[in-house]
Design a protein around this motif. Structure first.
Motif, PDB file in Angstrom:
ATOM      1  N   LEU A 165      -6.695   2.882  -4.693  1.00  0.00           N
ATOM      2  CA  LEU A 165      -5.793   1.983  -3.986  1.00  0.00           C
ATOM      3  C   LEU A 165      -6.241   0.530  -4.183  1.00  0.00           C
ATOM      4  O   LEU A 165      -5.409  -0.355  -4.427  1.00  0.00           O
ATOM      5  N   ALA A 166      -7.534   0.284  -4.089  1.00  0.00           N
ATOM      6  CA  ALA A 166      -8.066  -1.066  -4.311  1.00  0.00           C
ATOM      7  C   ALA A 166      -7.677  -1.570  -5.698  1.00  0.00           C
ATOM      8  O   ALA A 166      -7.236  -2.721  -5.850  1.00  0.00           O
TER       9      ALA A 166
ATOM     10  N   ALA B  79       0.839  -1.206   0.000  1.00  0.00           N
ATOM     11  CA  ALA B  79       0.000   0.000   0.000  1.00  0.00           C
ATOM     12  C   ALA B  79       0.873   1.254   0.000  1.00  0.00           C
ATOM     13  O   ALA B  79       0.581   2.216  -0.721  1.00  0.00           O
TER      14      ALA B  79
ATOM     15  N   ALA C  91      -9.443  -2.487   0.783  1.00  0.00           N
ATOM     16  CA  ALA C  91      -8.618  -1.277   0.733  1.00  0.00           C
ATOM     17  C   ALA C  91      -9.008  -0.327   1.864  1.00  0.00           C
ATOM     18  O   ALA C  91      -8.140   0.273   2.500  1.00  0.00           O
TER      19      ALA C  91
ATOM     20  N   LYS D  35     -12.787  -2.926  -2.650  1.00  0.00           N
ATOM     21  CA  LYS D  35     -12.845  -1.592  -2.034  1.00  0.00           C
ATOM     22  C   LYS D  35     -12.912  -1.708  -0.515  1.00  0.00           C
ATOM     23  O   LYS D  35     -12.321  -0.906   0.203  1.00  0.00           O
TER      24      LYS D  35
ATOM     25  N   ILE E 178      -7.453  -1.570   5.032  1.00  0.00           N
ATOM     26  CA  ILE E 178      -6.012  -1.283   5.043  1.00  0.00           C
ATOM     27  C   ILE E 178      -5.783   0.185   5.408  1.00  0.00           C
ATOM     28  O   ILE E 178      -4.938   0.508   6.244  1.00  0.00           O
ATOM     29  N   VAL E 179      -6.550   1.062   4.797  1.00  0.00           N
ATOM     30  CA  VAL E 179      -6.407   2.497   5.078  1.00  0.00           C
ATOM     31  C   VAL E 179      -6.750   2.776   6.544  1.00  0.00           C
ATOM     32  O   VAL E 179      -6.036   3.533   7.214  1.00  0.00           O
TER      33      VAL E 179
ATOM     34  N   ARG F 210      -5.126  -0.601  -7.576  1.00  0.00           N
ATOM     35  CA  ARG F 210      -3.667  -0.803  -7.655  1.00  0.00           C
ATOM     36  C   ARG F 210      -3.223  -2.076  -6.951  1.00  0.00           C
ATOM     37  O   ARG F 210      -2.277  -2.729  -7.380  1.00  0.00           O
ATOM     38  N   LEU F 211      -3.902  -2.403  -5.846  1.00  0.00           N
ATOM     39  CA  LEU F 211      -3.519  -3.583  -5.071  1.00  0.00           C
ATOM     40  C   LEU F 211      -4.238  -4.844  -5.538  1.00  0.00           C
ATOM     41  O   LEU F 211      -3.876  -5.946  -5.122  1.00  0.00           O
TER      42      LEU F 211
ATOM     43  N   SER G 273      -9.349   5.594  -1.858  1.00  0.00           N
ATOM     44  CA  SER G 273      -9.410   4.189  -1.456  1.00  0.00           C
ATOM     45  C   SER G 273      -9.768   3.297  -2.641  1.00  0.00           C
ATOM     46  O   SER G 273      -9.254   2.182  -2.762  1.00  0.00           O
ATOM     47  N   THR G 274     -10.623   3.777  -3.528  1.00  0.00           N
ATOM     48  CA  THR G 274     -11.006   3.009  -4.718  1.00  0.00           C
ATOM     49  C   THR G 274      -9.806   2.822  -5.635  1.00  0.00           C
ATOM     50  O   THR G 274      -9.580   1.722  -6.162  1.00  0.00           O
TER      51      THR G 274
END
Length: 160
Positions: free
Chosen positions: A63-64, A49, A74, A71, A77-78, A66-67, A60-61
């Motif tokens: 990030l979801a 992350a 993610a 959602k 995680i955040v 990319r990982l 966050s979307t």
């Protein structure tokens, strides 16, 4: 370049098994060293992350995406990283209800420590291989990834 001993069971192992074992062993040693350096509150997923969030940050979307996680994952995680002081949610520059997730100074400090550990580990592995007449297959692995993925790299979908 020396050939692999054919009596070694790894000489006959599938490529996916070898890549998986190599990844698992390098990651485990890296995590052990990061924890020994006093950063035992983070998991490997948090490091992924951090890599994705470098720069101006992401929603966050994003990030979801990319990982390669949901959602909801993610968001969790955040939440964990925010609770630990590693990220902040800020108003998105485009306005609206979206929030931009950005790394804090604490996260950047961790990245500096973790980066040093990872580069040190890679140098040790390269030295060990060099003593055996081999090289670290960085270029070969990068070429393999490009051969399979092309210009658009997929997310690393960690399952740990």
């Amino acid at each position: 370049m020396r050939s692999v001993d054919t009596d070694d069971p790894l000489a006959h192992s599938e490529l996916t098994f070898l890549l998986g074992l190599a990844f698992q062993l390098v990651l485990s040693e890296f995590v052990r060293r990061v924890e020994a350096a006093g950063h035992d509150d983070l998991r490997p997923m948090h490091g992924f992350a951090f890599q994705a969030l470098r720069g101006p940050g992401l929603t966050s979307t994003e990030l979801a995406d990319r990982l390669g996680v949901t959602k909801q994952a993610a968001g969790q995680i955040v939440d964990e990283l925010e609770k630990g002081g590693y990220v902040q949610r800020r108003p998105h520059p485009a306005g609206g209800r979206r929030k931009l997730v950005v790394l804090t100074d604490k996260a950047h400090q961790h990245l500096t420590v973790a980066g040093g550990i990872l580069h040190g580990l890679e140098a040790e592995l390269a030295d060990d291989l060099r003593r055996r007449g081999l090289t670290l297959p960085r270029a070969e692995l990068a070429a393999l990834v490009r051969s399979l993925a092309g210009d658009r790299l997929p997310p690393l979908r960690p399952s740990w």
